[in-house]
Design an enzyme around this catalytic site. Structure first.
Site, short mmCIF file in Angstrom:
data_model
loop_
_atom_site.label_atom_id
_atom_site.label_comp_id
_atom_site.label_asym_id
_atom_site.label_seq_id
_atom_site.Cartn_x
_atom_site.Cartn_y
_atom_site.Cartn_z
N ASP A 33 0.97 -1.36 -0.03
CA ASP A 33 0.05 -0.07 0.06
C ASP A 33 0.84 1.25 0.07
O ASP A 33 1.74 1.45 0.84
CB ASP A 33 -0.80 0.00 1.40
CG ASP A 33 -2.03 1.06 1.15
OD1 ASP A 33 -3.10 0.78 1.62
OD2 ASP A 33 -1.63 2.43 0.65
N ASP A 58 -3.71 2.28 -5.36
CA ASP A 58 -2.27 2.14 -4.67
C ASP A 58 -2.08 1.06 -3.74
O ASP A 58 -1.27 1.05 -2.83
CB ASP A 58 -2.21 3.54 -3.56
CG ASP A 58 -2.58 3.40 -2.42
OD1 ASP A 58 -3.81 2.89 -2.42
OD2 ASP A 58 -2.28 4.07 -1.62
N GLU A 59 -2.86 -0.12 -3.99
CA GLU A 59 -2.89 -1.07 -3.20
C GLU A 59 -3.37 -2.31 -3.78
O GLU A 59 -3.91 -2.67 -4.70
CB GLU A 59 -4.10 -0.94 -2.13
CG GLU A 59 -4.35 -1.81 -0.94
CD GLU A 59 -5.44 -1.50 -0.34
OE1 GLU A 59 -6.15 -0.47 -0.45
OE2 GLU A 59 -5.98 -2.35 0.33
P1 TTP Z 1 -5.36 5.05 0.99
O1 TTP Z 1 -4.24 4.07 0.67
O2 TTP Z 1 -6.09 4.80 1.84
O3 TTP Z 1 -4.70 6.11 1.54
P2 TTP Z 1 -3.28 7.06 1.24
O4 TTP Z 1 -2.29 6.19 0.11
O5 TTP Z 1 -3.40 8.43 0.96
O6 TTP Z 1 -2.43 7.06 2.57
P3 TTP Z 1 -2.00 5.82 3.28
O7 TTP Z 1 -2.07 4.60 2.58
O8 TTP Z 1 -0.56 5.98 3.74
O9 TTP Z 1 -2.74 5.70 4.92
O10 TTP Z 1 -5.89 5.50 -0.54
C1 TTP Z 1 -5.13 5.71 -1.66
C2 TTP Z 1 -5.45 7.06 -2.37
O11 TTP Z 1 -6.77 6.87 -2.77
C3 TTP Z 1 -5.48 8.40 -1.56
O12 TTP Z 1 -3.98 8.81 -1.93
C4 TTP Z 1 -6.49 9.22 -2.31
C5 TTP Z 1 -7.43 8.19 -2.58
N1 TTP Z 1 -8.68 8.29 -1.61
C6 TTP Z 1 -9.78 9.08 -1.70
O13 TTP Z 1 -9.81 9.77 -2.76
N2 TTP Z 1 -10.54 9.15 -0.93
C7 TTP Z 1 -10.66 8.40 0.15
O14 TTP Z 1 -11.32 8.63 1.16
C8 TTP Z 1 -9.56 7.63 0.51
C9 TTP Z 1 -9.39 6.70 1.83
C10 TTP Z 1 -8.61 7.56 -0.41
MG MG Z 2 -2.05 4.02 0.53
#
Ligand code: TTP
Ligand code: MG
Length: 388
Positions: free
Chosen positions: A9, A103-104
């Site tokens: 992730d 991103d995962e």
């Molecule tokens: P995440 O992997 O949940 O968040 P992140 O990568 O920003 O942070 P981390 O993993 O370090 O906690 O989500 C990936 C992307 O998806 C995030 O950069 C932006 C998008 N996203 C949204 O647009 N709305 C949301 O509510 C979430 C959770 C994510």
């Molecule tokens: Mg993330």
């Protein structure tokens, strides 16, 4: 139990891409989200999270919490582009990649160790590959199943690398909040908390019957997950559609032997990549381009999928000859296999001969892995190799 399942992730993904593209933003509280005050935050850099800013929070509130934050509208095409390149790195290690979001991903590393080392080494390499290519950090979790791997990737975020070994499952899980369990949303957490169950450890004091009465089928699931048991498979949901190779020659060539030698060399490469990925294909394609850039592709379907060099090579020659494509000097030649599916027992057992070919191919792959690409060369490619 092996540590074969990986969860990757990216950290603060959208904000990190903004910082990568504009280094002036590095180390600063970057908040990506709606353009107006009425939107919500997509994500915030870790610098902004210190002020309490998080995903899905109204922008207006984020501005109150972090007035000096740098608010950006978001460039989704750019994030998708970077995402595709990150996934391309993952596919270099295994075709068994389940994309969960932009991103995962989950990866099943079973069978990768011969080529890339054990799961921990592969995890370190993937982190390094992503960092070296983009300067972006990924958090990686390794465990024996998807539930634990995802928990693991979250344990040391950002820039995390965490392994949950079998012997540590109870110790790591028991203190965690029940909300950390996959599928436990607000409502389920409330029901559990109303019964005094706040941690996974407490959850384990309930019998499977009690959980079923309380939460139905979901309760049964929680019974197993709280003990680190999860049988979900990594589902390949973004499969490779074709594997091909093409070469542009330094000069246009018409020498039939040279053409066939390079066709064989490309067939070897394509078949090897198919075998590495555990795939077979039912369509074989050739591509040819002449000096004036006119380009032709021709394909043929076969009834039993293959990843065998000789079958690919023979069919490619057949396509070139049948379509009379070899009567002019050639600028570019390519061969590809598509219509892919996982290699099954039918490929192995169809003919005894096939089985031998399969064994031979795998042995040659092993030798090449160990001693280099040129350690085993076909007679047809020998002159070609010597002249390079
Ligand atoms: P995440 O992997 O949940 O968040 P992140 O990568 O920003 O942070 P981390 O993993 O370090 O906690 O989500 C990936 C992307 O998806 C995030 O950069 C932006 C998008 N996203 C949204 O647009 N709305 C949301 O509510 C979430 C959770 C994510
Ligand atoms: Mg993330």
């Amino acid at each position: 139990m092996a540590l074969n399942i990986m969860h990757v992730d990216m950290d603060a993904f959208y904000a990190a891409v903004e910082q990568m593209d504009n280094p002036e933003l590095k180390g600063k509280p970057v908040i990506v989200g709606g353009i107006s005050n009425r939107g919500v935050v997509s994500t915030a850099s870790y610098e902004a999270r210190k002020y309490g800013v998080h995903s899905a929070m109204p922008i207006a509130e984020a501005k109150r919490l972090c007035p000096h934050g740098i608010f950006l509208p978001g460039r989704h095409e750019r994030y998708s582009e970077v995402s595709r390149q990150i996934f391309a790195i993952l596919y270099q290690y295994t075709p068994i990649v389940e994309k969960v979001s932009i991103d995962e991903a989950f990866l099943d590393l079973t069978g990768c160790s011969r080529l890339f080392g054990n799961s921990i080494q592969i995890g370190r390499r993937i982190k390094a590959d992503i960092y070296n290519k983009f300067g972006l950090t990924a958090s990686i979790g390794l465990a024996s199943n998807k539930f634990l791997a995802k928990l693991a990737s979250d344990m040391e975020k950002p820039d995390g690398f965490f392994v949950i070994e079998e012997k540590d499952i109870d110790r790591i899980l028991e203190p965690l909040d029940v909300g950390k369990i996959w599928g436990v949303g607000k409502r389920t957490a409330e029901i559990l908390k109303s019964k005094g169950i706040d941690t996974i450890g407490r959850l384990k004091t309930l019998t499977i019957e009690e959980l079923e009465t309380l939460l139905g089928k979901n309760g049964v699931r929680l019974y197993y997950l709280s003990r680190g048991i999860d049988n979900r498979r990594v589902e390949v949901n973004n499969p490779v559609k074709s594997i091909s190779h093409e070469e542009t020659f330094a000069e246009d060539i018409s020498d039939r032997n040279l053409i066939l030698a390079s066709l064989l060399r490309m067939s070897i490469k394509v078949s090897r990549r198919l075998r590495k990925a555990g795939l077979v294909g039912n369509t074989i394609e050739v591509k040819i381009r002449y000096g004036d850039f006119t380009t032709y592709t021709r394909s043929i379907s076969i009834s039993v999928g293959t990843n065998q060099t000789d079958i690919i090579y023979q069919k490619a020659i057949y396509l070139l000859e049948k379509n009379k494509l070899l009567n002019r000097p050639i600028r570019l030649l390519g061969v590809g296999v598509s219509n892919l599916s996982p290699e099954g027992p039918e490929q192995l057992s169809l003919f005894e001969n096939n089985l031998k070919m399969e064994k031979l191919a795998k042995t040659i792959d092993l030798i090449r892995d160990k001693f280099g690409e040129t350690s085993v060369i076909r007679a047809r490619n020998l002159d070609d190799f010597k002249s390079r």
